[in-house]
Design a protein around this motif. Structure first.
Motif, PDB file in Angstrom:
ATOM      1  N   MET A 164       0.840  -1.164   0.000  1.00 53.83           N
ATOM      2  CA  MET A 164       0.000   0.000   0.000  1.00 53.83           C
ATOM      3  C   MET A 164       0.896   1.242   0.000  1.00 53.83           C
ATOM      4  O   MET A 164       1.729   1.418   0.868  1.00 53.83           O
ATOM      5  N   ALA A 165       0.702   2.091  -0.995  1.00 59.19           N
ATOM      6  CA  ALA A 165       1.563   3.257  -1.176  1.00 59.19           C
ATOM      7  C   ALA A 165       0.954   4.496  -0.523  1.00 59.19           C
ATOM      8  O   ALA A 165      -0.257   4.699  -0.546  1.00 59.19           O
ATOM      9  N   ASP A 166       1.810   5.321   0.054  1.00 56.34           N
ATOM     10  CA  ASP A 166       1.394   6.586   0.651  1.00 56.34           C
ATOM     11  C   ASP A 166       1.603   7.689  -0.380  1.00 56.34           C
ATOM     12  O   ASP A 166       2.725   8.095  -0.653  1.00 56.34           O
ATOM     13  N   TRP A 167       0.509   8.191  -0.966  1.00 53.00           N
ATOM     14  CA  TRP A 167       0.567   9.202  -2.011  1.00 53.00           C
ATOM     15  C   TRP A 167       0.421  10.615  -1.474  1.00 53.00           C
ATOM     16  O   TRP A 167       0.441  11.580  -2.226  1.00 53.00           O
ATOM     17  N   GLY A 168       0.275  10.787  -0.176  1.00 53.45           N
ATOM     18  CA  GLY A 168       0.087  12.104   0.422  1.00 53.45           C
ATOM     19  C   GLY A 168       1.198  13.083   0.102  1.00 53.45           C
ATOM     20  O   GLY A 168       0.934  14.192  -0.384  1.00 53.45           O
ATOM     21  N   PRO A 169       2.474  12.723   0.344  1.00 52.82           N
ATOM     22  CA  PRO A 169       3.552  13.661   0.038  1.00 52.82           C
ATOM     23  C   PRO A 169       3.645  14.031  -1.441  1.00 52.82           C
ATOM     24  O   PRO A 169       3.932  15.175  -1.780  1.00 52.82           O
ATOM     25  N   VAL A 170       3.360  13.078  -2.310  1.00 48.03           N
ATOM     26  CA  VAL A 170       3.445  13.343  -3.753  1.00 48.03           C
ATOM     27  C   VAL A 170       2.354  14.317  -4.184  1.00 48.03           C
ATOM     28  O   VAL A 170       2.615  15.296  -4.893  1.00 48.03           O
ATOM     29  N   VAL A 171       1.135  14.066  -3.748  1.00 46.45           N
ATOM     30  CA  VAL A 171       0.009  14.925  -4.134  1.00 46.45           C
ATOM     31  C   VAL A 171       0.180  16.331  -3.574  1.00 46.45           C
ATOM     32  O   VAL A 171      -0.002  17.328  -4.296  1.00 46.45           O
ATOM     33  N   ILE A 172       0.545  16.437  -2.310  1.00 49.23           N
ATOM     34  CA  ILE A 172       0.729  17.750  -1.689  1.00 49.23           C
ATOM     35  C   ILE A 172       1.843  18.522  -2.377  1.00 49.23           C
ATOM     36  O   ILE A 172       1.714  19.718  -2.666  1.00 49.23           O
ATOM     37  N   ALA A 173       2.962  17.859  -2.685  1.00 53.87           N
ATOM     38  CA  ALA A 173       4.092  18.531  -3.334  1.00 53.87           C
ATOM     39  C   ALA A 173       3.723  19.031  -4.729  1.00 53.87           C
ATOM     40  O   ALA A 173       4.074  20.147  -5.108  1.00 53.87           O
ATOM     41  N   VAL A 174       3.003  18.219  -5.506  1.00 50.74           N
ATOM     42  CA  VAL A 174       2.629  18.620  -6.866  1.00 50.74           C
ATOM     43  C   VAL A 174       1.637  19.781  -6.835  1.00 50.74           C
ATOM     44  O   VAL A 174       1.779  20.751  -7.589  1.00 50.74           O
ATOM     45  N   VAL A 175       0.642  19.705  -5.966  1.00 48.92           N
ATOM     46  CA  VAL A 175      -0.365  20.776  -5.887  1.00 48.92           C
ATOM     47  C   VAL A 175       0.280  22.087  -5.444  1.00 48.92           C
ATOM     48  O   VAL A 175       0.030  23.143  -6.046  1.00 48.92           O
ATOM     49  N   LEU A 176       1.129  22.038  -4.428  1.00 50.06           N
ATOM     50  CA  LEU A 176       1.803  23.261  -3.983  1.00 50.06           C
ATOM     51  C   LEU A 176       2.746  23.806  -5.047  1.00 50.06           C
ATOM     52  O   LEU A 176       2.848  25.017  -5.227  1.00 50.06           O
ATOM     53  N   PHE A 177       3.436  22.924  -5.772  1.00 51.89           N
ATOM     54  CA  PHE A 177       4.339  23.377  -6.821  1.00 51.89           C
ATOM     55  C   PHE A 177       3.582  24.127  -7.915  1.00 51.89           C
ATOM     56  O   PHE A 177       4.021  25.186  -8.371  1.00 51.89           O
ATOM     57  N   VAL A 178       2.438  23.591  -8.317  1.00 47.94           N
ATOM     58  CA  VAL A 178       1.649  24.248  -9.366  1.00 47.94           C
ATOM     59  C   VAL A 178       1.069  25.564  -8.858  1.00 47.94           C
ATOM     60  O   VAL A 178       1.136  26.582  -9.552  1.00 47.94           O
ATOM     61  N   LEU A 229       3.392  18.098   5.736  1.00 49.87           N
ATOM     62  CA  LEU A 229       3.857  16.711   5.757  1.00 49.87           C
ATOM     63  C   LEU A 229       4.350  16.268   7.122  1.00 49.87           C
ATOM     64  O   LEU A 229       4.118  15.126   7.520  1.00 49.87           O
ATOM     65  N   ILE A 230       5.027  17.135   7.844  1.00 49.40           N
ATOM     66  CA  ILE A 230       5.594  16.720   9.131  1.00 49.40           C
ATOM     67  C   ILE A 230       4.666  17.049  10.291  1.00 49.40           C
ATOM     68  O   ILE A 230       4.362  16.187  11.116  1.00 49.40           O
ATOM     69  N   ALA A 231       4.205  18.283  10.364  1.00 50.95           N
ATOM     70  CA  ALA A 231       3.390  18.688  11.519  1.00 50.95           C
ATOM     71  C   ALA A 231       1.974  18.138  11.434  1.00 50.95           C
ATOM     72  O   ALA A 231       1.451  17.605  12.412  1.00 50.95           O
ATOM     73  N   VAL A 232       1.330  18.256  10.283  1.00 48.67           N
ATOM     74  CA  VAL A 232      -0.054  17.789  10.136  1.00 48.67           C
ATOM     75  C   VAL A 232      -0.087  16.294   9.840  1.00 48.67           C
ATOM     76  O   VAL A 232      -0.951  15.570  10.327  1.00 48.67           O
ATOM     77  N   GLY A 233       0.863  15.810   9.037  1.00 45.41           N
ATOM     78  CA  GLY A 233       0.937  14.386   8.716  1.00 45.41           C
ATOM     79  C   GLY A 233      -0.117  13.935   7.719  1.00 45.41           C
ATOM     80  O   GLY A 233      -0.887  13.014   7.997  1.00 45.41           O
ATOM     81  N   VAL A 234      -0.148  14.569   6.551  1.00 44.72           N
ATOM     82  CA  VAL A 234      -1.126  14.212   5.520  1.00 44.72           C
ATOM     83  C   VAL A 234      -0.721  12.880   4.891  1.00 44.72           C
ATOM     84  O   VAL A 234       0.412  12.703   4.447  1.00 44.72           O
ATOM     85  N   HIS A 235      -1.675  11.938   4.850  1.00 47.19           N
ATOM     86  CA  HIS A 235      -1.441  10.637   4.229  1.00 47.19           C
ATOM     87  C   HIS A 235      -2.614  10.291   3.319  1.00 47.19           C
ATOM     88  O   HIS A 235      -3.769  10.483   3.680  1.00 47.19           O
ATOM     89  N   ILE A 236      -2.301   9.803   2.122  1.00 51.04           N
ATOM     90  CA  ILE A 236      -3.313   9.315   1.179  1.00 51.04           C
ATOM     91  C   ILE A 236      -2.859   7.933   0.739  1.00 51.04           C
ATOM     92  O   ILE A 236      -1.821   7.791   0.082  1.00 51.04           O
ATOM     93  N   TYR A 237      -3.621   6.919   1.105  1.00 48.92           N
ATOM     94  CA  TYR A 237      -3.249   5.552   0.769  1.00 48.92           C
ATOM     95  C   TYR A 237      -4.091   5.049  -0.392  1.00 48.92           C
ATOM     96  O   TYR A 237      -5.271   5.366  -0.506  1.00 48.92           O
TER      97      TYR A 237
END
Length: 70
Positions: free
Chosen positions: A1-15, A60-68
């Motif tokens: 099971m992959a954690d997509w939270g960091p990837v999604v958050i990073a892409v959305v913030l980058f855009v 990512l660190i303080a709130v801890g967003v995770h999307i599985y």
């Protein structure tokens, strides 16, 4: 099971924080903020980088967003 939270958050913030796309801080014309001008400067890239790093770290660190998936 992959954690997509960091990837999604990073892409959305980058855009959203691309200088000149939605807003530019500081603006090139002497103002503080310009909206939708599609131009950038070196200091604007630096400011947006610091904002990006700060928001990414908080989410990512303080709130801890995770999307599985899977």
């Amino acid at each position: 099971m992959a954690d997509w939270g960091p990837v999604v958050i990073a892409v959305v913030l980058f855009v959203l924080l691309t200088p000149g796309l939605l807003c530019q801080i500081p603006a090139r014309s002497g103002r503080v903020v310009e909206f939708g001008n599609m131009q950038t400067s070196g200091i604007s890239v630096l400011v947006h980088t610091v904002i990006y790093f700060g928001l990414l770290t908080i989410l990512l660190i303080a709130v801890g967003v995770h999307i599985y998936s899977g």
